[in-house]
Scaffold this motif. Sequence first.
Motif, PDB file in Angstrom:
ATOM      1  N   THR A   1     -41.190  41.838  10.909  1.00  0.00           N
ATOM      2  CA  THR A   1     -42.411  41.109  11.262  1.00  0.00           C
ATOM      3  C   THR A   1     -42.318  40.648  12.711  1.00  0.00           C
ATOM      4  OG1 THR A   1     -42.564  40.307   8.992  1.00  0.00           O
ATOM      5  CG2 THR A   1     -43.898  39.179  10.642  1.00  0.00           C
ATOM      6  N   ASP A   2     -43.358  40.860  13.465  1.00  0.00           N
ATOM      7  CA  ASP A   2     -43.400  40.387  14.848  1.00  0.00           C
ATOM      8  C   ASP A   2     -43.968  38.969  14.892  1.00  0.00           C
ATOM      9  OD1 ASP A   2     -42.390  42.736  15.916  1.00  0.00           O
ATOM     10  OD2 ASP A   2     -44.371  43.653  16.084  1.00  0.00           O
TER      11      ASP A   2
ATOM     12  N   LEU B   1     -41.479  38.385  19.248  1.00  0.00           N
ATOM     13  CA  LEU B   1     -40.116  38.197  18.764  1.00  0.00           C
ATOM     14  C   LEU B   1     -39.973  38.984  17.468  1.00  0.00           C
ATOM     15  CD1 LEU B   1     -39.889  34.313  19.218  1.00  0.00           C
ATOM     16  CD2 LEU B   1     -39.215  36.082  20.840  1.00  0.00           C
ATOM     17  N   THR B   2     -38.949  39.803  17.386  1.00  0.00           N
ATOM     18  CA  THR B   2     -38.721  40.573  16.158  1.00  0.00           C
ATOM     19  C   THR B   2     -38.041  39.685  15.141  1.00  0.00           C
ATOM     20  OG1 THR B   2     -38.534  42.629  17.400  1.00  0.00           O
ATOM     21  CG2 THR B   2     -37.628  42.620  15.173  1.00  0.00           C
ATOM     22  N   ALA B   3     -38.656  39.527  14.002  1.00  0.00           N
ATOM     23  CA  ALA B   3     -38.130  38.647  12.962  1.00  0.00           C
ATOM     24  C   ALA B   3     -37.788  39.461  11.720  1.00  0.00           C
ATOM     25  CB  ALA B   3     -39.148  37.547  12.644  1.00  0.00           C
ATOM     26  N   ARG B   4     -37.464  38.778  10.664  1.00  0.00           N
ATOM     27  CA  ARG B   4     -37.019  39.387   9.408  1.00  0.00           C
ATOM     28  C   ARG B   4     -38.131  40.182   8.739  1.00  0.00           C
ATOM     29  NH1 ARG B   4     -40.087  36.820   6.087  1.00  0.00           N
ATOM     30  NH2 ARG B   4     -40.657  34.639   6.457  1.00  0.00           N
TER      31      ARG B   4
ATOM     32  N   VAL C   1     -43.404  29.740  17.024  1.00  0.00           N
ATOM     33  CA  VAL C   1     -42.391  30.796  17.157  1.00  0.00           C
ATOM     34  C   VAL C   1     -41.330  30.629  16.062  1.00  0.00           C
ATOM     35  CG1 VAL C   1     -42.740  31.353  19.567  1.00  0.00           C
ATOM     36  CG2 VAL C   1     -41.253  29.441  18.979  1.00  0.00           C
ATOM     37  N   ASP C   2     -41.777  30.257  14.882  1.00  0.00           N
ATOM     38  CA  ASP C   2     -40.905  30.112  13.717  1.00  0.00           C
ATOM     39  C   ASP C   2     -40.554  31.500  13.199  1.00  0.00           C
ATOM     40  OD1 ASP C   2     -39.723  29.562  11.255  1.00  0.00           O
ATOM     41  OD2 ASP C   2     -41.048  27.862  10.837  1.00  0.00           O
ATOM     42  N   VAL C   3     -39.282  31.904  13.337  1.00  0.00           N
ATOM     43  CA  VAL C   3     -38.869  33.226  12.861  1.00  0.00           C
ATOM     44  C   VAL C   3     -38.300  33.160  11.445  1.00  0.00           C
ATOM     45  CG1 VAL C   3     -38.456  34.137  15.168  1.00  0.00           C
ATOM     46  CG2 VAL C   3     -36.589  33.006  13.942  1.00  0.00           C
ATOM     47  N   ASN C   4     -38.350  31.992  10.830  1.00  0.00           N
ATOM     48  CA  ASN C   4     -37.914  31.845   9.449  1.00  0.00           C
ATOM     49  C   ASN C   4     -39.142  31.814   8.536  1.00  0.00           C
ATOM     50  OD1 ASN C   4     -36.681  31.253   7.032  1.00  0.00           O
ATOM     51  ND2 ASN C   4     -35.922  29.252   7.641  1.00  0.00           N
ATOM     52  N   VAL C   5     -39.863  30.704   8.523  1.00  0.00           N
ATOM     53  CA  VAL C   5     -41.168  30.655   7.852  1.00  0.00           C
ATOM     54  C   VAL C   5     -42.212  30.899   8.940  1.00  0.00           C
ATOM     55  CG1 VAL C   5     -42.774  29.290   6.493  1.00  0.00           C
ATOM     56  CG2 VAL C   5     -40.311  28.985   6.167  1.00  0.00           C
TER      57      VAL C   5
END
Length: 779
Positions: free
Chosen positions: A253-254, A268-271, A721-725
Amino acid sequence: MKRTITTLLLGICGLFTALAQAPSALNIDQIMLGDRFTGFSPENVFWGEDNKTIYFNWNPTMDTLAALYKVILPTGKPEKVSLEEQRNLIGGGVYSRDFSRKVFSRSGDVFLLEVATGKVQQITNTLDNEGSPRFTGDEKGLTWVSNNNLYLWDSATGSITQLTNFKGGQATRPAAKPLEYEEWLKEDQMDMFEVLRWRKGQRDARERQTKALQVKRPKEINYGTKFLSGLQASPDLRFVTFRYTKRAESKSTDVPNYVTESGYTTDLTARSKVGTPQDTYEFGIYDRNRDTFYMVDTKKLEGIYDKPTFLKDYHKGDKPYNPKYDKPREVSIGGSVFSDDGKAVVSIRALDNKDRWIVLLDLVTGQMKQLDRQHDEAWIGGGGMGWLPDNEHLWFQSEATGYSHLYTINVNTGVKKALTNGSFEVLETNLSRDGKTFYLTASAEGPHERHFYRLPIAGGKLEKITTLKGGNEVSLSPDESTLAIRYSYSNQPWELYWMPNRSGAAPLQLTTSTSAAFKTYPWRTPEIVWFTARDGVKVPARLYKPNKAAPSRPAVIFVHGAGYLQNVHHWWSSYSREYMFHNFLADRGYTVLDIDYRGSAGYGRDWRTGIYRHMGGKDLDDHVDGAKYLVSTHKVNPQNIGIYGGSYGGFITLMAMFTAPETFKSGAGLRSVTDWAHYNHGYTANILNTPVEDSIAYRRSSPIYFAEGLKGNLLMLHGMVDVNVHFQDVVRLSQRLIELKKDKWDLAVFPLEDHGFVEPSSWADEYKRIFKLFEETLK
């Protein structure tokens, strides 16, 4: 336009300033400075090889960055460690069996320490990265991993030998087998021409000669595009075990980042999301004597074909339900744990999280002997394992009784023995140097304290060593004579202590970290209470009582985040800002309750898995029942109860506001999960399985499906910019609320914040908004 914006900002700041000017000496700007208000506690504690120097990270002078400090016992004071000393420090590593030597890696090279003299010998000095160094079984050599291969250093000769020949990339394909007519033509040519026969004879002779002169090298093992890890040699160096990981092709997910140094929006490349394809694993053994390798087959594991029970809910048709899969379930096999005499055990975990097996490996054949199976229809807990000195017994942790306890098993007879028991958790296990004692961190005094214990390897009575009530995080000196303890209490942040390793010894404090400003306020020790939930279970909570309740008798319930966490205890909370905010609220007449709801850590397996397949079920019930407890026992006004929390706490807040509006008048959800089908796999699949397999669990657990129930006052707050939730969570819910024509909600966004906020200005803005919500709606 600029003047209008400035006026508006001044007005908002004035409002927040007025809100902060209440009876308490505390204010939100001060609290939300975090460590810069409380003081920086010592962290990352470790020992020097001299058994008298304790190292730790610390920042008592409030510098930009923490620094490395040390204390030399018994009378030394904390002092900064120079950069030169830091460069020469020995961190980690593996001792020889008599603890006279230690092998370690530093800056990608391998070193050998002679403990008595402190002499360090550098074994490698290359541009490659050498890591995971170990002693060989006879301790006459060292092994390490470099460039995905295992190497051996012989101390007698100084020679270095490559033990394996793993290579990545596409394997060379064997030449295609000649067709029948091609074979006929070749034979006809050789029969007809003597020169061709003579040249072939010469060529074959040269090849035989070259091969005979070659130094024997290990067989090439090409792992293709897979990922190789876990290289370990058996003590006699005959066998090398390894693991392959086949990377899944799953979509990430971006997360857009709008406020950047360049002025351009970047992604940002996320999970990836739960239920996407997952990595798969294989486990192999290389036999150096036979120069061959083989993969371990898990098809004979007990229960490997079993379907999880929840799938029965989706069975349709006239045929009877088949509880077995046609193919074995995918598993992940951990690294080998070798005994001194060369036996190997591994821990195997099913990727659907329902089973853990401990097996003894026959290294010659790759066959497995099952020693223990731990099964849980929800999700299996973790635990370590290791060998006892007799090379016949294995120790391990299991939740067989409903709590994590320590066991031993005879690998020859299969006889198991429980070494600890009771309604408490063994949290960490280590074997003593002499192999006669276990050192445990456990909650044997009750779920709200953590202490360090000694236990004979045959079992018996736990001997408590630490004495201070609260949380004790112990680092044992290399010779096991002394404890370095990071200790804290409910209203006292972490400090560093030391004491001799004997029961009843007095701990001595080494650091004083709390600031003068922090010490001026009389911080509450929250009362730990137990209330009865609707199913008759006693639920623990922290209670903050006001000296004088506000006329409206308001209350706020705080919901801690998850991941597997405990917040009701007698040590300094990881939610330190929230702890201080609760003191701030209590000073203003609020009663505050902080609950270790179902799903929290510290209370055993049933508590841990109480949310299986229904988040927002028993965990939410515990908060609703907690509100009832406040009304009945502490005379809180049932019309003036609010709720707030972040992450999982934000999720519960949303579920409370959507499904229990009669209980909660107002709620603030921070960085909230709004739809579990959009969260990560590792955490969510444990509890809810996957969306494709268990859509029922996701449908009843996700707040976005219940948004039509909103009646009270909802404030949502989220970092962009939350890369978790991901910020997408709150955006999707906002659109849902718009389409439902709901108007009693608001959204505050923080453009430069991830899941865990960093900037004090963001923390302060967030909590001023939360406080404003409660002041305007509950008072």
